[in-house]
Design a protein around this motif. Structure first.
Motif, PDB file in Angstrom:
ATOM      1  N   ASP A  70      -3.158   0.239 -11.713  1.00  0.00           N
ATOM      2  CA  ASP A  70      -4.450   0.798 -11.312  1.00  0.00           C
ATOM      3  C   ASP A  70      -5.596  -0.173 -11.568  1.00  0.00           C
ATOM      4  OD1 ASP A  70      -3.248   3.198 -10.560  1.00  0.00           O
ATOM      5  OD2 ASP A  70      -3.522   4.109 -12.538  1.00  0.00           O
ATOM      6  N   LYS A  89       0.828  -1.210   0.000  1.00  0.00           N
ATOM      7  CA  LYS A  89       0.000   0.000   0.000  1.00  0.00           C
ATOM      8  C   LYS A  89       0.864   1.262   0.000  1.00  0.00           C
ATOM      9  CE  LYS A  89      -3.925  -2.126   2.383  1.00  0.00           C
ATOM     10  NZ  LYS A  89      -4.716  -2.176   3.638  1.00  0.00           N
ATOM     11  N   THR A 113       3.133  -2.374  -9.716  1.00  0.00           N
ATOM     12  CA  THR A 113       2.101  -1.389  -9.432  1.00  0.00           C
ATOM     13  C   THR A 113       1.170  -1.283 -10.631  1.00  0.00           C
ATOM     14  OG1 THR A 113       3.589   0.397 -10.154  1.00  0.00           O
ATOM     15  CG2 THR A 113       3.451  -0.055  -7.788  1.00  0.00           C
ATOM     16  N   ARG A 163       3.498   6.230 -12.643  1.00  0.00           N
ATOM     17  CA  ARG A 163       2.103   6.635 -12.429  1.00  0.00           C
ATOM     18  C   ARG A 163       1.315   6.465 -13.732  1.00  0.00           C
ATOM     19  NH1 ARG A 163       0.487  12.304  -9.694  1.00  0.00           N
ATOM     20  NH2 ARG A 163       1.149  11.108  -7.859  1.00  0.00           N
ATOM     21  N   ASP A 208      -2.929   2.610  -7.704  1.00  0.00           N
ATOM     22  CA  ASP A 208      -3.999   2.128  -6.829  1.00  0.00           C
ATOM     23  C   ASP A 208      -3.632   0.836  -6.108  1.00  0.00           C
ATOM     24  OD1 ASP A 208      -5.600   4.258  -7.563  1.00  0.00           O
ATOM     25  OD2 ASP A 208      -6.711   3.136  -9.089  1.00  0.00           O
ATOM     26  N   HIS A 209      -2.778   0.018  -6.732  1.00  0.00           N
ATOM     27  CA  HIS A 209      -2.485  -1.306  -6.175  1.00  0.00           C
ATOM     28  C   HIS A 209      -0.999  -1.626  -6.283  1.00  0.00           C
ATOM     29  CE1 HIS A 209      -6.811  -2.109  -6.160  1.00  0.00           C
ATOM     30  NE2 HIS A 209      -6.829  -1.640  -7.399  1.00  0.00           N
ATOM     31  N   GLU A 240      -7.669  -3.227 -10.761  1.00  0.00           N
ATOM     32  CA  GLU A 240      -7.966  -4.073  -9.593  1.00  0.00           C
ATOM     33  C   GLU A 240      -7.984  -5.552  -9.945  1.00  0.00           C
ATOM     34  OE1 GLU A 240     -11.273  -4.319  -5.961  1.00  0.00           O
ATOM     35  OE2 GLU A 240     -11.592  -2.986  -7.671  1.00  0.00           O
TER      36      GLU A 240
END
Length: 373
Positions: free
Chosen positions: A187, A33, A185, A161, A42-43, A189
């Motif tokens: 975004d 996190k 990493t 990002r 996000d993940h 889910e």
């Protein structure tokens, strides 16, 4: 290079050991996190190393036999190996002479109907031009090998990002280390959830969640053949401390790089630098030797004799025996950079006097005058 470690890391690791939870557990979840938040994702999915992270990224995209994945040859061999783990073919593209990274033009030169994905490397912590690459690919998946890039920025945002998936390394040569270890990493889910299952043998419920369900009997299932790519809580405990230190480590690296450039400029040597609109963490500081200089091997030997531990430039995977005879396009920039660059010492505790020694030894090795006194 040597890692920036201290008493805080030692205490965090000891606390993990004393807790009795030394495999993948609550500290790994916390590190996931925290690291994801640090790059604006996000993940986070922690893994055993960056190579396994790259493999998972390609695996969940369905990369397999008959597929091609465009990669730079100008990278550590793990980048190409991850493609082979999927049974696919790595196709080597050339790189920019300025950054050492893939460009839309070098990718287009080797793209075919069999191209399944592009694996771009932020080489040595220098951010690749991701917006330009994405715009040129027409929806073809772009995976970012950000092994060296923790703390670098692109267009004012952390490198990675907005990535479909970015893979990170925490090897001791990186600015942020957990000994060994990696991270993905994203975004997405669903991708994150599947990769968490895949790293833990495909279990429907993680071991940590089963143990946390006190008083309940939970029986997991295994939906697909998968892997053991887990990080340990011992590693994550170190990573959490390192993550807090990362901004200071990056700032110190950038100071050292700026001074190297200042010292080397009078000698007319070209060095790694920030691309337009980006900042590098300078995980590696490379310098290009002039044409009249001796071979890199001779220069490295002279530096070693002077007490300076330098390293050859970034490798070219297509020249290694593991990829002998592997088809590729002409790679003139890659071959020039790998044979005419070397990497100078950079670490948090490097002193100005040590930098002066490095520069003076380099000047002597290649027969140039130096302004260092």
């Amino acid at each position: 290079m040597k890692p920036t470690l201290g008493e805080e890391e030692a205490q965090a690791v000891a606390e993990a050991v004393r807790s009795g939870w030394v495999a993948q557990g609550p500290r790994v979840a916390e590190f996931e996190k925290a690291f994801a938040a640090s790059v604006g994702a996000d993940h986070g999915v922690a893994t055993s190393n960056c190579t396994t992270a790259l493999h998972l990224c390609l695996y969940v995209l369905g990369v397999g036999p008959g597929d091609e994945v465009i990669v730079p040859s100008f990278s550590f061999i793990a980048t190409a190996n991850a493609v082979r783990y999927c049974g696919a073919t790595p196709v080597f593209a050339d790189v920019s002479a300025e950054t050492g990274n893939l460009t839309p033009e070098t990718v287009a030169a080797v793209r075919t109907d069999a191209t399944k994905a592009v694996l771009v490397v932020h080489q040595g912590g220098v951010p690749a031009d991701i917006p330009a690459l994405k715009a040129s690919l027409g929806g073809l998946p772009l995976v970012e090998d950000a092994a060296c890039a923790a703390g670098s920025t692109l267009n004012g945002a952390p490198t990675g990002r907005g990535a479909l998936m970015a893979a990170w390394s925490f090897h001791p040569r990186k600015l942020l280390t957990t000994g060994e270890g990696g991270m993905i990493t994203t975004d997405d889910e669903e991708l994150a959830a599947r990769m968490r299952r895949l790293r833990e043998h495909g279990m429907s419920v993680s071991a940590a969640d089963r143990h946390a369900a006190a008083g309940k009997a939970i029986v997991e299932s295994y939906g697909e053949t998968a892997f053991n790519y887990r990080m340990t809580d011992i590693q994550a405990a170190m990573g959490l401390v390192q993550l807090r230190k990362l901004p200071g480590i990056v700032a110190r690296r950038r100071e050292i790089a700026a001074r190297y450039r200042e010292l080397l400029a009078p000698m007319g040597l070209r060095t790694v630098r920030d691309p337009e609109g980006a900042t590098s963490n300078f995980q590696s500081f490379w310098v290009e030797l002039p044409d009249a200089a001796p071979p890199v091997g001779d220069v490295l030997a002279a530096l070693a004799e002077a007490g300076v531990s330098a390293r050859r430039g970034i490798m070219a995977a297509h020249t290694e025996p593991a990829y002998a005879g592997h088809p590729h396009a002409p790679l003139p920039v890659t071959e020039h950079l790998t044979t005419r660059t070397l990497i100078l010492p950079v670490h948090h505790e490097l002193t100005e006097a040590e930098q002066d020694t490095v520069v003076a030894a380099l000047a002597a090795a290649i027969g140039l005058q130096t302004a260092v006194h």
